[in-house]
Design a protein around this motif. Structure first.
Motif, PDB file in Angstrom:
ATOM      1  N   LYS A   1       2.646   9.768 -10.455  1.00 24.10           N
ATOM      2  CA  LYS A   1       1.976   9.914 -11.484  1.00 24.10           C
ATOM      3  C   LYS A   1       0.941  10.879 -11.606  1.00 24.10           C
ATOM      4  CE  LYS A   1       1.505   4.787 -12.722  1.00 24.10           C
ATOM      5  NZ  LYS A   1       0.411   3.668 -12.985  1.00 24.10           N
ATOM      6  N   ALA A   2       0.415  11.485 -10.380  1.00 25.88           N
ATOM      7  CA  ALA A   2      -0.285  12.655 -10.173  1.00 25.88           C
ATOM      8  C   ALA A   2       0.755  13.820 -10.526  1.00 25.88           C
ATOM      9  CB  ALA A   2      -1.101  12.851  -9.095  1.00 25.88           C
TER      10      ALA A   2
ATOM     11  N   VAL B   1       3.621   5.681  -5.982  1.00 22.76           N
ATOM     12  CA  VAL B   1       3.519   5.643  -7.281  1.00 22.76           C
ATOM     13  C   VAL B   1       2.327   6.442  -7.822  1.00 22.76           C
ATOM     14  CG1 VAL B   1       2.854   3.975  -9.291  1.00 22.76           C
ATOM     15  CG2 VAL B   1       4.478   3.287  -7.678  1.00 22.76           C
ATOM     16  N   LYS B   2       1.148   6.414  -7.101  1.00 26.28           N
ATOM     17  CA  LYS B   2      -0.075   7.143  -7.359  1.00 26.28           C
ATOM     18  C   LYS B   2       0.437   8.559  -7.190  1.00 26.28           C
ATOM     19  CE  LYS B   2      -4.747   7.959  -6.272  1.00 26.28           C
ATOM     20  NZ  LYS B   2      -5.851   7.336  -5.556  1.00 26.28           N
ATOM     21  N   LEU B   3       1.236   8.978  -6.286  1.00 29.62           N
ATOM     22  CA  LEU B   3       1.588  10.437  -6.074  1.00 29.62           C
ATOM     23  C   LEU B   3       2.481  10.840  -7.362  1.00 29.62           C
ATOM     24  CD1 LEU B   3       2.246  10.989  -2.280  1.00 29.62           C
ATOM     25  CD2 LEU B   3       0.607  12.285  -3.754  1.00 29.62           C
TER      26      LEU B   3
ATOM     27  N   GLN C   1       2.150   1.629  -3.488  1.00 27.51           N
ATOM     28  CA  GLN C   1       1.276   1.900  -4.467  1.00 27.51           C
ATOM     29  C   GLN C   1       0.886   3.290  -4.328  1.00 27.51           C
ATOM     30  OE1 GLN C   1      -2.018  -0.837  -3.491  1.00 27.51           O
ATOM     31  NE2 GLN C   1      -1.192  -2.349  -4.562  1.00 27.51           N
ATOM     32  N   GLY C   2       0.915   3.837  -3.060  1.00 30.89           N
ATOM     33  CA  GLY C   2       0.665   5.421  -2.828  1.00 30.89           C
ATOM     34  C   GLY C   2       1.716   6.270  -3.240  1.00 30.89           C
TER      35      GLY C   2
ATOM     36  N   GLU D   1       0.768  -1.054  -0.089  1.00 30.78           N
ATOM     37  CA  GLU D   1       0.145  -0.086   0.025  1.00 30.78           C
ATOM     38  C   GLU D   1       0.848   1.458  -0.082  1.00 30.78           C
ATOM     39  OE1 GLU D   1      -0.474  -2.827   1.987  1.00 30.78           O
ATOM     40  OE2 GLU D   1      -2.661  -3.276   1.336  1.00 30.78           O
TER      41      GLU D   1
ATOM     42  N   LYS E   1       1.798  14.125 -14.181  1.00 28.19           N
ATOM     43  CA  LYS E   1       0.453  14.557 -15.083  1.00 28.19           C
ATOM     44  C   LYS E   1       0.474  16.212 -14.850  1.00 28.19           C
ATOM     45  CE  LYS E   1      -4.104  13.267 -15.933  1.00 28.19           C
ATOM     46  NZ  LYS E   1      -5.156  12.573 -15.640  1.00 28.19           N
TER      47      LYS E   1
END
Length: 107
Positions: free
Chosen positions: A93-94, A89-91, A86-87, A83, A97
């Protein structure tokens, strides 16, 4: 002033125990988890726990903190390493972007 030990020497002296702690908490999580894990998934989780626990060890090893608290941190990081990763990686990617969203004042 005592010369600093290399991080590799410190890891070989006692840091490897931390990897075992993080790995053990992930193994415990897999054993009690109701979700079905393939051998591949279980190994990925165990390896991620070992790697992330090692990274955390390298950050907090010299912090003035009670050893029990450090052990709890290592255990929790090992147990929730997928987790955490994953967090991150999500940050990432954001940020990729829209990096200006992270650089604005007040956010």
């Amino acid at each position: 002033m005592e010369p600093e030990k290399s991080i590799l020497k410190e890891f070989l002296a006692d840091g490897w125990i931390i990897v075992l702690l993080g790995t053990a908490t992930m193994v415990a999580r897999i054993l009690v988890d109701e979700e079905k894990n393939t051998i591949r998934d279980a190994l990925k989780k165990i390896v991620s726990a070992a790697i992330l626990t090692t990274v955390v060890w390298s950050f907090i090893r010299d912090m003035p903190m009670v050893d029990l608290h450090k052990a709890l941190i290592y255990g929790v990081v090992g147990a929730i390493s997928p987790e955490i990763l994953q967090g991150i990686v999500k940050l990432g990617k954001a940020f990729a972007k829209n990096p200006f969203r992270f650089l604005k004042k007040g956010n």
